[in-house]
Enzyme design. Sequence first.
Site, PDB file in Angstrom:
ATOM      1  N   ARG A   1       0.854  -1.184   0.000  1.00 39.45           N
ATOM      2  CA  ARG A   1       0.000   0.000   0.000  1.00 39.45           C
ATOM      3  C   ARG A   1       0.895   1.240   0.000  1.00 39.45           C
ATOM      4  O   ARG A   1       1.896   1.281   0.737  1.00 39.45           O
ATOM      5  CB  ARG A   1      -0.890   0.023   1.258  1.00 39.45           C
ATOM      6  CG  ARG A   1      -1.962  -1.041   1.273  1.00 39.45           C
ATOM      7  CD  ARG A   1      -3.039  -0.768   0.233  1.00 39.45           C
ATOM      8  NE  ARG A   1      -4.024  -1.840   0.167  1.00 39.45           N
ATOM      9  CZ  ARG A   1      -4.684  -2.143  -0.953  1.00 39.45           C
ATOM     10  NH1 ARG A   1      -4.454  -1.492  -2.080  1.00 39.45           N
ATOM     11  NH2 ARG A   1      -5.572  -3.111  -0.940  1.00 39.45           N
TER      12      ARG A   1
ATOM     13  N   HIS B   1       0.708  -0.100 -10.310  1.00 38.75           N
ATOM     14  CA  HIS B   1      -0.224  -0.953  -9.548  1.00 38.75           C
ATOM     15  C   HIS B   1      -0.618  -2.202 -10.352  1.00 38.75           C
ATOM     16  O   HIS B   1      -1.804  -2.474 -10.575  1.00 38.75           O
ATOM     17  CB  HIS B   1      -1.481  -0.169  -9.131  1.00 38.75           C
ATOM     18  CG  HIS B   1      -2.138  -0.745  -7.907  1.00 38.75           C
ATOM     19  ND1 HIS B   1      -2.728   0.011  -6.931  1.00 38.75           N
ATOM     20  CD2 HIS B   1      -2.268  -2.039  -7.502  1.00 38.75           C
ATOM     21  CE1 HIS B   1      -3.213  -0.769  -5.983  1.00 38.75           C
ATOM     22  NE2 HIS B   1      -2.934  -2.025  -6.305  1.00 38.75           N
TER      23      HIS B   1
END
Lengths: 310, 310
Positions: free
Chosen positions: B225, B273
């Site tokens: 994250r 991502h």
Amino acid sequence: MIDILFAAPAAYWDEYQTPLRRALDNVGLDFTLTPDCPDPEQVNYLVYAPGGPVSDFTPFTKAKAVLSLWAGVEDIVSNKTLTLPLTRMVDNGLAEGMVEWVTGHVLRHHLGMDKHIHGQNGIWRHAAPPLARERTIAVLGLGELGRSCASALAALNFNVLGWSRRQKNIEGITCFSDEGGLNKVLAQAEILILLLPLTADTRQIINTSNIARLRKGAILINPGRGPLIDDDALLTALNTGHISHATLDVFDVEPLPSTHQFWGHKQVTVTPHIASQTRADTASQMIAKNIRRCEAGATLLHLVDRTAGY
Amino acid sequence: MIDILFAAPAAYWDEYQTPLRRALDNVGLDFTLTPDCPDPEQVNYLVYAPGGPVSDFTPFTKAKAVLSLWAGVEDIVSNKTLTLPLTRMVDNGLAEGMVEWVTGHVLRHHLGMDKHIHGQNGIWRHAAPPLARERTIAVLGLGELGRSCASALAALNFNVLGWSRRQKNIEGITCFSDEGGLNKVLAQAEILILLLPLTADTRQIINTSNIARLRKGAILINPGRGPLIDDDALLTALNTGHISHATLDVFDVEPLPSTHQFWGHKQVTVTPHIASQTRADTASQMIAKNIRRCEAGATLLHLVDRTAGY
């Protein structure tokens, strides 16, 4: 007293004398170990690498075996004066290093890593690569190194095909042999890895006709032997895009001459024969173990089959 | 009849409606599945991702569970109107993709691949990398993804340390917990991988003081994250060389703004991502399986612990 001649280039002696003495001591042998040979008739074993003091094995009339420091023995096998039992190096560190290099370079291509390494330009290109289980990889050559690499890739879920001269049966790998099998493997491979021994049969196995059997855009990875590839055929295939990239660790001539076309080619990655190196510690243990076996009347491990050439 | 509301952005509906209907059919459920919700009181289950039509869960008085399409649920947990049982996505494809991305980027650094990718200049730099067994890697976070990555790296012989909030016991991994354990792990890691959930405790866990505990030249890899890292502290550490490289897949703001310093930084690799994506096929199967379990009175799999935040 066992007399062992260390017949390899001087740089190897610097690297090996301490670990080899330690390994021979550890297996309880009474020995002499020297890089100089006053009397060939006294020598019981030769620890050997090409480029050292010995090119004619004829005078070593009492020697029991030649133990190669190299995994690839094609240069040694072609020496007609060598009729003694010959062993190849099989070193755990060798296979481990090879698995790491092969897995890393496969994943580099699988993940399309270069477009991120080279493309740090602020553009968010959100497109994930396929999963490994959707990617077919072929390993030509299923000896100690090929088998280790194939199994490591299968453990990452790649669809792995293997090809070898003699049919093998390896868990998790779809194995092929013979020419028909080779054609099938070439036709499916997205990434092709060469870990074949160099023999008359495998020399330039990657030639114009076998390259034509590959899928368009296939990737070639060669940590095996340089002469497995016809360089001109490879360059042609790279220029047409039939092969999209070649990652090469071994070459016909090493070091690869600085003027060679591979160096400047955008679709070629040259690494300087580092995929795997024999490590002095573990290799010395293997040699000591084999000499102890021979002295005890057991068969030598990793004996070279002269007919096959490896 | 079970009424299922697909409460996620429209793009997800395009991707999921076919595989999710198929998966629900395959487990034998009699259901309706719709992205539109005329009457919240009719809804039995919500399949959920942030950014869709639902932000207030209060009207769903008859719903039995909310099934997240995402593995990370920090944005969902913070919604105070959500008091229903909440499940995280655990998707086989998710872990596989993560293992491939993490293993590839670890090997890129382990093998020093960049100096060959960038250094095709005719110079034969013959220096082999160390073996994986001589390299220490730390994985922070030992949930499904962290554990899978740690085990894959251990299978390649890396010396793997793991750290998690609750003490774990994983074969082949040296596991640590609590703050003292974190300090030990940070002090040994040559490559540090972040796979922690984002909670109040882990937010900016990679800050100035924890960075100072790392060995000089450590490499940071973050597929977890973005907010786990204090970006300013990382940039300072990169500029002094205390951290030699950061490979980042996740960011505080995504897409990473094109003006962000990470893009142009020579010691940073940005990937968009892509380390791991939920795959519609396998994710749909997991959701169908969980609804069937709930209907049969069994406990839900992968229930979120609201106190811990994941």
